[in-house]
Write a protein that holds these residues in place. Structure first.
Motif, PDB file in Angstrom:
ATOM      1  N   PRO A 204       0.697  -1.287  -0.096  1.00  0.00           N
ATOM      2  CA  PRO A 204       0.002  -0.288   0.034  1.00  0.00           C
ATOM      3  C   PRO A 204       0.644   1.509  -0.122  1.00  0.00           C
ATOM      4  N   SER A 205       2.445   1.400  -0.752  1.00  0.00           N
ATOM      5  CA  SER A 205       3.039   2.416  -0.969  1.00  0.00           C
ATOM      6  C   SER A 205       2.026   4.214  -1.373  1.00  0.00           C
ATOM      7  N   MET A 206       2.463   5.177  -1.022  1.00  0.00           N
ATOM      8  CA  MET A 206       2.317   6.092  -1.936  1.00  0.00           C
ATOM      9  C   MET A 206       2.670   6.201  -3.128  1.00  0.00           C
TER      10      MET A 206
ATOM     11  N   PHE B 292       0.469   7.095   4.852  1.00  0.00           N
ATOM     12  CA  PHE B 292       0.031   7.706   4.241  1.00  0.00           C
ATOM     13  C   PHE B 292      -1.028   7.756   3.358  1.00  0.00           C
ATOM     14  N   LEU B 293      -1.032   6.272   2.513  1.00  0.00           N
ATOM     15  CA  LEU B 293      -2.036   5.862   2.297  1.00  0.00           C
ATOM     16  C   LEU B 293      -3.439   5.852   2.713  1.00  0.00           C
ATOM     17  N   LEU B 294      -3.687   5.630   3.674  1.00  0.00           N
ATOM     18  CA  LEU B 294      -5.180   5.438   4.584  1.00  0.00           C
ATOM     19  C   LEU B 294      -5.902   7.454   4.571  1.00  0.00           C
ATOM     20  N   LYS B 295      -5.019   7.629   5.119  1.00  0.00           N
ATOM     21  CA  LYS B 295      -5.554   9.647   4.652  1.00  0.00           C
ATOM     22  C   LYS B 295      -5.471  10.147   3.344  1.00  0.00           C
ATOM     23  N   ILE B 296      -5.166   9.636   2.371  1.00  0.00           N
ATOM     24  CA  ILE B 296      -4.828   9.703   1.077  1.00  0.00           C
ATOM     25  C   ILE B 296      -5.458  11.479   0.503  1.00  0.00           C
ATOM     26  N   ASN B 297      -6.641  11.425   1.324  1.00  0.00           N
ATOM     27  CA  ASN B 297      -7.713  12.714   0.903  1.00  0.00           C
ATOM     28  C   ASN B 297      -6.682  14.391   1.838  1.00  0.00           C
TER      29      ASN B 297
END
Length: 440
Positions: free
Chosen positions: A354-356, A430-435
Protein backbone atom coordinates in the motif's frame (compact mmCIF):
# COMPACT_ATOMS: atom_id res chain seq x y z
CA UNK A 1 5.63 30.79 8.96
CA UNK A 2 8.13 33.22 10.39
CA UNK A 3 7.73 31.46 13.75
CA UNK A 4 8.92 28.20 12.17
CA UNK A 5 11.85 30.02 10.58
CA UNK A 6 12.92 31.39 13.95
CA UNK A 7 12.44 27.94 15.49
CA UNK A 8 15.08 26.52 13.12
CA UNK A 9 17.26 29.61 13.36
CA UNK A 10 17.48 29.29 17.14
CA UNK A 11 18.36 25.60 16.83
CA UNK A 12 21.78 26.68 15.51
CA UNK A 13 23.24 27.43 19.01
CA UNK A 14 22.34 23.84 19.97
CA UNK A 15 24.58 22.29 17.31
CA UNK A 16 26.90 20.89 20.02
CA UNK A 17 24.18 18.43 21.17
CA UNK A 18 24.05 15.63 18.57
CA UNK A 19 20.78 13.99 19.66
CA UNK A 20 18.79 17.06 20.77
CA UNK A 21 18.64 18.55 17.26
CA UNK A 22 16.92 15.56 15.52
CA UNK A 23 14.46 15.33 18.43
CA UNK A 24 13.45 18.97 17.94
CA UNK A 25 13.24 18.45 14.16
CA UNK A 26 10.80 15.58 14.77
CA UNK A 27 8.73 17.86 17.00
CA UNK A 28 8.67 20.51 14.25
CA UNK A 29 7.28 17.89 11.80
CA UNK A 30 4.36 17.17 14.13
CA UNK A 31 3.80 20.90 14.70
CA UNK A 32 3.56 21.32 10.92
CA UNK A 33 0.77 18.73 10.84
CA UNK A 34 -1.25 20.90 13.23
CA UNK A 35 -1.44 23.75 10.70
CA UNK A 36 -4.99 24.19 9.44
CA UNK A 37 -4.42 23.85 5.71
CA UNK A 38 -6.86 25.34 3.24
CA UNK A 39 -7.68 24.83 -0.44
CA UNK A 40 -5.60 27.88 -1.33
CA UNK A 41 -2.56 29.57 0.18
CA UNK A 42 -2.45 29.86 3.95
CA UNK A 43 -0.08 31.01 6.72
CA UNK A 44 0.67 34.09 4.63
CA UNK A 45 2.90 36.70 6.17
CA UNK A 46 5.76 38.94 5.02
CA UNK A 47 7.26 37.09 2.04
CA UNK A 48 6.38 33.57 3.23
CA UNK A 49 3.34 31.40 2.56
CA UNK A 50 2.25 27.81 2.15
CA UNK A 51 -0.04 25.70 0.08
CA UNK A 52 -0.51 21.93 0.32
CA UNK A 53 2.41 21.13 -2.00
CA UNK A 54 4.80 23.30 0.04
CA UNK A 55 3.55 21.88 3.34
CA UNK A 56 4.05 18.24 2.30
CA UNK A 57 7.55 18.84 0.93
CA UNK A 58 8.63 20.84 4.00
CA UNK A 59 7.44 18.07 6.34
CA UNK A 60 9.26 15.51 4.14
CA UNK A 61 12.49 17.56 4.28
CA UNK A 62 12.41 17.90 8.07
CA UNK A 63 11.53 14.23 8.51
CA UNK A 64 14.45 13.16 6.32
CA UNK A 65 16.68 15.77 8.00
CA UNK A 66 16.10 14.31 11.45
CA UNK A 67 16.57 10.76 10.14
CA UNK A 68 19.84 11.66 8.39
CA UNK A 69 21.31 12.73 11.74
CA UNK A 70 20.08 9.48 13.28
CA UNK A 71 21.71 7.47 10.48
CA UNK A 72 25.05 9.28 10.89
CA UNK A 73 25.81 8.15 14.42
CA UNK A 74 29.29 7.06 13.28
CA UNK A 75 30.11 10.77 12.89
CA UNK A 76 29.40 11.15 16.61
CA UNK A 77 31.07 7.93 17.78
CA UNK A 78 34.31 8.56 15.88
CA UNK A 79 34.21 12.29 16.72
CA UNK A 80 34.40 13.17 13.02
CA UNK A 81 33.64 16.92 13.41
CA UNK A 82 30.13 16.14 14.66
CA UNK A 83 29.39 19.77 15.63
CA UNK A 84 30.17 21.00 12.12
CA UNK A 85 28.05 18.19 10.70
CA UNK A 86 24.98 19.23 12.75
CA UNK A 87 25.57 22.85 11.72
CA UNK A 88 25.55 21.92 8.02
CA UNK A 89 22.36 19.89 8.41
CA UNK A 90 20.63 22.79 10.17
CA UNK A 91 21.64 25.27 7.47
CA UNK A 92 20.40 22.84 4.82
CA UNK A 93 17.04 22.52 6.62
CA UNK A 94 16.69 26.33 6.83
CA UNK A 95 17.47 26.75 3.12
CA UNK A 96 15.02 24.00 2.12
CA UNK A 97 12.31 25.47 4.37
CA UNK A 98 12.77 28.90 2.80
CA UNK A 99 12.87 27.47 -0.75
CA UNK A 100 9.54 25.68 -0.30
CA UNK A 101 7.75 28.54 1.50
CA UNK A 102 9.06 31.76 -0.05
CA UNK A 103 6.65 33.79 -2.22
CA UNK A 104 9.14 35.94 -4.12
CA UNK A 105 10.75 34.68 -7.32
CA UNK A 106 14.18 36.19 -6.70
CA UNK A 107 14.23 34.98 -3.10
CA UNK A 108 13.24 31.52 -4.34
CA UNK A 109 16.23 31.53 -6.69
CA UNK A 110 18.52 32.63 -3.86
CA UNK A 111 17.48 29.84 -1.48
CA UNK A 112 17.26 27.30 -4.33
CA UNK A 113 20.96 27.90 -5.02
CA UNK A 114 21.93 28.26 -1.34
CA UNK A 115 20.86 24.69 -0.62
CA UNK A 116 23.75 23.57 -2.84
CA UNK A 117 26.43 24.89 -0.45
CA UNK A 118 25.73 22.71 2.65
CA UNK A 119 25.27 19.69 0.35
CA UNK A 120 28.69 20.28 -1.20
CA UNK A 121 30.30 20.62 2.23
CA UNK A 122 28.65 17.37 3.35
CA UNK A 123 30.04 15.55 0.28
CA UNK A 124 33.52 17.11 0.52
CA UNK A 125 33.85 16.83 4.29
CA UNK A 126 32.23 13.49 5.13
CA UNK A 127 32.36 11.59 1.82
CA UNK A 128 34.14 8.24 1.59
CA UNK A 129 36.46 8.20 -1.43
CA UNK A 130 38.87 10.74 -3.00
CA UNK A 131 36.54 10.77 -6.05
CA UNK A 132 34.07 12.81 -3.95
CA UNK A 133 35.85 15.97 -5.14
CA UNK A 134 35.05 15.11 -8.75
CA UNK A 135 31.43 14.28 -7.81
CA UNK A 136 31.08 17.59 -5.95
CA UNK A 137 32.37 19.54 -8.94
CA UNK A 138 29.87 17.76 -11.21
CA UNK A 139 27.04 18.70 -8.84
CA UNK A 140 28.23 22.31 -8.55
CA UNK A 141 28.74 23.07 -12.22
CA UNK A 142 25.68 21.23 -13.53
CA UNK A 143 23.45 23.11 -11.09
CA UNK A 144 25.10 26.52 -11.44
CA UNK A 145 25.32 26.44 -15.23
CA UNK A 146 21.66 25.46 -15.59
CA UNK A 147 20.42 27.99 -13.05
CA UNK A 148 21.97 31.07 -14.68
CA UNK A 149 19.22 31.17 -17.38
CA UNK A 150 16.70 30.92 -14.53
CA UNK A 151 18.13 34.08 -12.97
CA UNK A 152 17.97 35.89 -16.34
CA UNK A 153 14.33 34.83 -16.81
CA UNK A 154 13.41 36.05 -13.32
CA UNK A 155 15.05 39.42 -14.04
CA UNK A 156 13.02 39.54 -17.27
CA UNK A 157 9.84 39.14 -15.23
CA UNK A 158 10.97 41.87 -12.88
CA UNK A 159 11.02 44.21 -15.89
CA UNK A 160 7.27 43.64 -16.05
CA UNK A 161 6.98 44.45 -12.32
CA UNK A 162 5.96 40.91 -11.44
CA UNK A 163 7.79 39.59 -8.41
CA UNK A 164 5.36 37.21 -6.70
CA UNK A 165 5.59 33.67 -8.04
CA UNK A 166 1.82 33.09 -7.63
CA UNK A 167 0.13 36.35 -8.67
CA UNK A 168 1.94 35.97 -11.97
CA UNK A 169 -0.36 33.09 -12.92
CA UNK A 170 -2.80 35.60 -14.35
CA UNK A 171 -0.33 36.86 -16.97
CA UNK A 172 0.72 34.88 -19.99
CA UNK A 173 3.95 35.10 -21.97
CA UNK A 174 5.06 32.99 -24.90
CA UNK A 175 8.76 33.77 -25.09
CA UNK A 176 10.58 30.54 -25.90
CA UNK A 177 13.91 31.56 -24.36
CA UNK A 178 12.26 32.62 -21.12
CA UNK A 179 10.42 29.29 -21.07
CA UNK A 180 13.69 27.36 -21.50
CA UNK A 181 15.44 29.52 -18.90
CA UNK A 182 12.68 28.89 -16.37
CA UNK A 183 12.57 25.11 -16.63
CA UNK A 184 16.11 23.90 -17.48
CA UNK A 185 17.40 24.54 -13.94
CA UNK A 186 14.58 22.41 -12.53
CA UNK A 187 15.02 19.66 -15.13
CA UNK A 188 18.71 19.38 -14.16
CA UNK A 189 17.80 19.33 -10.47
CA UNK A 190 15.18 16.57 -10.92
CA UNK A 191 17.26 15.25 -12.86
CA UNK A 192 15.93 14.58 -16.34
CA UNK A 193 17.58 11.99 -18.57
CA UNK A 194 20.64 13.47 -20.38
CA UNK A 195 21.15 15.93 -17.50
CA UNK A 196 21.46 13.20 -14.87
CA UNK A 197 25.19 12.45 -14.93
CA UNK A 198 25.88 14.35 -11.71
CA UNK A 199 23.37 12.35 -9.67
CA UNK A 200 24.92 8.83 -9.59
CA UNK A 201 28.36 10.34 -8.91
CA UNK A 202 27.04 12.53 -6.09
CA UNK A 203 25.05 9.67 -4.52
CA UNK A 204 27.87 7.14 -4.63
CA UNK A 205 30.50 9.49 -3.18
CA UNK A 206 28.25 11.25 -0.65
CA UNK A 207 27.98 10.07 2.97
CA UNK A 208 24.71 8.43 3.97
CA UNK A 209 23.33 11.77 5.18
CA UNK A 210 24.14 13.41 1.84
CA UNK A 211 22.49 10.60 -0.13
CA UNK A 212 19.36 10.76 2.04
CA UNK A 213 18.83 14.50 1.70
CA UNK A 214 19.67 14.39 -2.03
CA UNK A 215 16.96 11.77 -2.61
CA UNK A 216 14.50 13.10 -0.03
CA UNK A 217 14.80 16.87 -0.38
CA UNK A 218 16.99 18.33 -3.08
CA UNK A 219 15.56 16.34 -6.02
CA UNK A 220 12.10 17.50 -4.94
CA UNK A 221 13.17 21.12 -5.46
CA UNK A 222 13.18 20.38 -9.20
CA UNK A 223 9.62 19.04 -9.21
CA UNK A 224 8.45 21.86 -6.94
CA UNK A 225 10.01 24.48 -9.23
CA UNK A 226 8.34 22.97 -12.31
CA UNK A 227 5.02 22.94 -10.48
CA UNK A 228 5.39 26.65 -9.67
CA UNK A 229 6.44 27.93 -13.11
CA UNK A 230 4.04 25.77 -15.11
CA UNK A 231 1.57 28.67 -15.51
CA UNK A 232 4.11 31.43 -16.10
CA UNK A 233 4.58 30.51 -19.76
CA UNK A 234 1.62 28.16 -20.12
CA UNK A 235 1.31 28.55 -23.90
CA UNK A 236 4.92 27.37 -24.32
CA UNK A 237 4.26 24.46 -21.97
CA UNK A 238 1.28 23.41 -24.08
CA UNK A 239 3.25 23.72 -27.34
CA UNK A 240 6.57 22.13 -26.36
CA UNK A 241 5.80 19.69 -23.56
CA UNK A 242 5.72 16.79 -26.03
CA UNK A 243 9.51 17.17 -26.35
CA UNK A 244 10.17 16.75 -22.61
CA UNK A 245 7.64 13.94 -22.23
CA UNK A 246 9.26 12.08 -25.14
CA UNK A 247 12.69 12.39 -23.51
CA UNK A 248 11.18 11.25 -20.20
CA UNK A 249 9.62 8.15 -21.78
CA UNK A 250 12.81 7.18 -23.59
CA UNK A 251 15.03 8.06 -20.62
CA UNK A 252 12.87 6.12 -18.15
CA UNK A 253 13.26 2.95 -20.24
CA UNK A 254 16.96 3.48 -20.92
CA UNK A 255 17.90 4.21 -17.30
CA UNK A 256 15.87 1.19 -16.13
CA UNK A 257 18.07 -1.01 -18.32
CA UNK A 258 21.17 0.72 -16.91
CA UNK A 259 19.98 -0.19 -13.40
CA UNK A 260 20.03 -3.91 -14.16
CA UNK A 261 23.74 -3.89 -15.14
CA UNK A 262 25.01 -2.05 -12.05
CA UNK A 263 27.54 -3.73 -9.78
CA UNK A 264 27.29 -1.13 -6.98
CA UNK A 265 24.28 -1.15 -4.64
CA UNK A 266 24.24 2.63 -4.15
CA UNK A 267 24.66 3.26 -7.86
CA UNK A 268 21.61 1.09 -8.66
CA UNK A 269 19.45 3.01 -6.16
CA UNK A 270 20.69 6.33 -7.60
CA UNK A 271 19.82 5.33 -11.19
CA UNK A 272 16.40 4.13 -10.05
CA UNK A 273 15.84 7.67 -8.72
CA UNK A 274 16.44 9.00 -12.24
CA UNK A 275 13.82 6.58 -13.61
CA UNK A 276 11.24 7.58 -10.98
CA UNK A 277 11.91 11.30 -11.38
CA UNK A 278 11.30 10.99 -15.13
CA UNK A 279 7.76 9.87 -14.23
CA UNK A 280 7.40 12.90 -11.94
CA UNK A 281 8.53 15.21 -14.73
CA UNK A 282 6.13 13.65 -17.25
CA UNK A 283 3.19 13.88 -14.83
CA UNK A 284 3.76 17.62 -14.32
CA UNK A 285 4.30 18.21 -18.05
CA UNK A 286 0.90 16.74 -18.92
CA UNK A 287 -0.57 19.77 -17.06
CA UNK A 288 -3.52 17.66 -15.95
CA UNK A 289 -4.97 17.43 -12.46
CA UNK A 290 -4.20 13.73 -12.17
CA UNK A 291 -0.68 14.19 -13.52
CA UNK A 292 0.24 16.97 -11.07
CA UNK A 293 -1.37 15.16 -8.12
CA UNK A 294 0.35 11.88 -9.01
CA UNK A 295 3.72 13.65 -9.31
CA UNK A 296 3.22 15.13 -5.85
CA UNK A 297 2.43 11.71 -4.34
CA UNK A 298 5.35 10.07 -6.12
CA UNK A 299 7.74 12.78 -4.89
CA UNK A 300 6.69 12.14 -1.29
CA UNK A 301 6.79 8.36 -1.69
CA UNK A 302 10.08 8.29 -3.54
CA UNK A 303 11.71 10.58 -0.97
CA UNK A 304 10.97 8.11 1.83
CA UNK A 305 11.55 4.89 -0.15
CA UNK A 306 14.84 5.91 -1.79
CA UNK A 307 16.16 7.34 1.48
CA UNK A 308 15.33 4.04 3.24
CA UNK A 309 17.16 2.03 0.56
CA UNK A 310 20.24 4.23 0.96
CA UNK A 311 20.08 3.58 4.72
CA UNK A 312 19.99 -0.17 4.09
CA UNK A 313 22.98 0.02 1.75
CA UNK A 314 24.88 2.04 4.36
CA UNK A 315 24.10 -0.53 7.08
CA UNK A 316 25.80 -3.19 4.93
CA UNK A 317 28.66 -0.85 4.01
CA UNK A 318 29.46 -0.11 7.67
CA UNK A 319 29.87 -3.84 8.34
CA UNK A 320 31.58 -5.08 5.18
CA UNK A 321 33.35 -1.97 3.90
CA UNK A 322 32.02 -2.57 0.38
CA UNK A 323 28.94 -1.74 -1.67
CA UNK A 324 29.69 -4.23 -4.45
CA UNK A 325 27.11 -6.88 -5.36
CA UNK A 326 29.99 -9.39 -5.64
CA UNK A 327 30.75 -8.99 -1.92
CA UNK A 328 27.26 -8.24 -0.61
CA UNK A 329 25.73 -11.66 -1.16
CA UNK A 330 23.94 -13.96 1.22
CA UNK A 331 22.89 -11.17 3.57
CA UNK A 332 19.96 -13.35 4.63
CA UNK A 333 22.52 -15.52 6.43
CA UNK A 334 24.65 -12.65 7.72
CA UNK A 335 21.85 -10.23 8.78
CA UNK A 336 18.66 -12.32 8.88
CA UNK A 337 16.64 -9.73 10.79
CA UNK A 338 17.27 -7.08 8.12
CA UNK A 339 15.98 -9.19 5.19
CA UNK A 340 12.35 -8.30 5.87
CA UNK A 341 13.15 -4.59 5.67
CA UNK A 342 15.08 -5.14 2.43
CA UNK A 343 12.02 -6.89 1.03
CA UNK A 344 9.61 -4.16 2.18
CA UNK A 345 11.65 -1.30 0.71
CA UNK A 346 12.41 -3.12 -2.56
CA UNK A 347 8.69 -3.87 -2.96
CA UNK A 348 7.85 -0.20 -2.29
CA UNK A 349 10.47 0.76 -4.88
CA UNK A 350 8.56 -1.21 -7.51
CA UNK A 351 5.31 0.56 -6.42
CA UNK A 352 3.54 -2.28 -4.70
CA UNK A 353 0.55 -1.61 -2.44
CA UNK A 354 0.00 0.00 0.00
CA UNK A 355 2.88 2.45 -0.65
CA UNK A 356 2.37 6.03 -1.84
CA UNK A 357 4.47 5.16 -4.90
CA UNK A 358 1.62 2.96 -6.16
CA UNK A 359 -1.00 5.72 -6.10
CA UNK A 360 1.42 8.23 -7.62
CA UNK A 361 2.40 5.92 -10.48
CA UNK A 362 -1.22 4.94 -11.21
CA UNK A 363 -2.24 8.60 -11.50
CA UNK A 364 0.82 9.52 -13.60
CA UNK A 365 0.36 6.53 -15.94
CA UNK A 366 -3.30 7.46 -16.44
CA UNK A 367 -2.42 11.06 -17.25
CA UNK A 368 0.37 10.10 -19.69
CA UNK A 369 -1.76 7.52 -21.53
CA UNK A 370 -4.61 10.04 -21.78
CA UNK A 371 -2.09 12.51 -23.22
CA UNK A 372 -0.95 9.98 -25.84
CA UNK A 373 -2.07 6.36 -26.11
CA UNK A 374 1.16 5.49 -27.97
CA UNK A 375 3.15 6.09 -24.75
CA UNK A 376 1.68 2.90 -23.23
CA UNK A 377 4.48 0.84 -24.83
CA UNK A 378 7.14 2.85 -23.00
CA UNK A 379 5.14 2.83 -19.76
CA UNK A 380 4.94 -0.98 -19.89
CA UNK A 381 8.73 -1.20 -20.13
CA UNK A 382 9.29 1.34 -17.34
CA UNK A 383 6.93 -0.50 -14.96
CA UNK A 384 8.29 -3.95 -15.85
CA UNK A 385 11.94 -2.91 -15.55
CA UNK A 386 11.17 -1.19 -12.23
CA UNK A 387 10.12 -4.59 -10.88
CA UNK A 388 13.17 -6.22 -12.49
CA UNK A 389 15.83 -4.02 -10.91
CA UNK A 390 14.04 -4.08 -7.53
CA UNK A 391 14.04 -7.91 -7.61
CA UNK A 392 17.66 -7.83 -8.77
CA UNK A 393 18.61 -5.61 -5.81
CA UNK A 394 16.83 -7.85 -3.30
CA UNK A 395 17.84 -11.26 -4.67
CA UNK A 396 21.51 -10.46 -5.27
CA UNK A 397 22.03 -8.95 -1.81
CA UNK A 398 19.99 -11.46 0.21
CA UNK A 399 20.61 -14.77 -1.56
CA UNK A 400 23.63 -16.63 -2.84
CA UNK A 401 26.89 -17.78 -1.23
CA UNK A 402 28.08 -15.19 1.23
CA UNK A 403 31.62 -13.83 1.23
CA UNK A 404 34.15 -16.24 2.82
CA UNK A 405 35.53 -13.45 4.99
CA UNK A 406 32.37 -13.51 7.13
CA UNK A 407 32.89 -15.26 10.42
CA UNK A 408 29.71 -14.43 12.33
CA UNK A 409 26.32 -12.82 11.88
CA UNK A 410 25.04 -9.35 12.79
CA UNK A 411 21.59 -8.60 14.10
CA UNK A 412 21.73 -4.82 13.73
CA UNK A 413 21.21 -2.04 16.26
CA UNK A 414 17.88 -0.85 17.64
CA UNK A 415 18.70 2.60 16.21
CA UNK A 416 18.89 1.12 12.70
CA UNK A 417 15.53 -0.64 13.00
CA UNK A 418 13.91 2.54 14.35
CA UNK A 419 15.47 4.52 11.50
CA UNK A 420 14.07 2.16 8.84
CA UNK A 421 10.70 1.88 10.57
CA UNK A 422 10.35 5.69 10.54
CA UNK A 423 10.94 5.57 6.77
CA UNK A 424 8.51 2.73 6.10
CA UNK A 425 5.61 3.77 8.35
CA UNK A 426 4.69 7.13 6.72
CA UNK A 427 5.43 5.69 3.27
CA UNK A 428 2.63 3.14 3.67
CA UNK A 429 0.23 4.54 6.24
CA UNK A 430 -0.28 7.91 4.51
CA UNK A 431 -2.28 6.04 1.88
CA UNK A 432 -5.04 5.75 4.51
CA UNK A 433 -5.15 9.55 4.77
CA UNK A 434 -4.74 10.34 1.11
CA UNK A 435 -7.59 12.84 1.10
CA UNK A 436 -5.24 15.09 3.09
CA UNK A 437 -2.95 15.33 0.05
CA UNK A 438 -5.51 15.50 -2.75
CA UNK A 439 -7.30 18.73 -1.79
CA UNK A 440 -5.30 21.04 -4.01
Amino acid sequence: MLSFFFFFFFLIPLFFDFWLVPSLLFISCFLMFLINYDFDFFSLGYFLGLDLVSLGLIILSFWIGSLMIMSSSSVKYFNNYSNSFILMVLFLMIFLFMSFSVMNLLMFYFFFESSLIPTLILIFGWGYQPERLNAGYYLLFYTLLASLPLLVSIIFYYDYNFSCMYMINYFFFDYLFVYLGLIVAFLVKLPMFMFHFWLPKAHVEAPISGSMILAGGLLKLGGYGLYRVIYLVSSCFLNFNYFWISIGLYGGVFVSFICVIQSDVKSLIAYSSVSHMSLVMMGIMTMSYWGCSGSYFLMLGHGLCSSGLFCLSNIIYERLGSRSFFVNKGMMSFMPSMSLLWFLFCSCNMASPPSMNLLGEIMIINSIISWSSFSIFFIIFISFMSACYSFYLFSYTQHGNFYSGFYSFSSGYVREYLLLFLHWLPLNLFLLKINMFILF
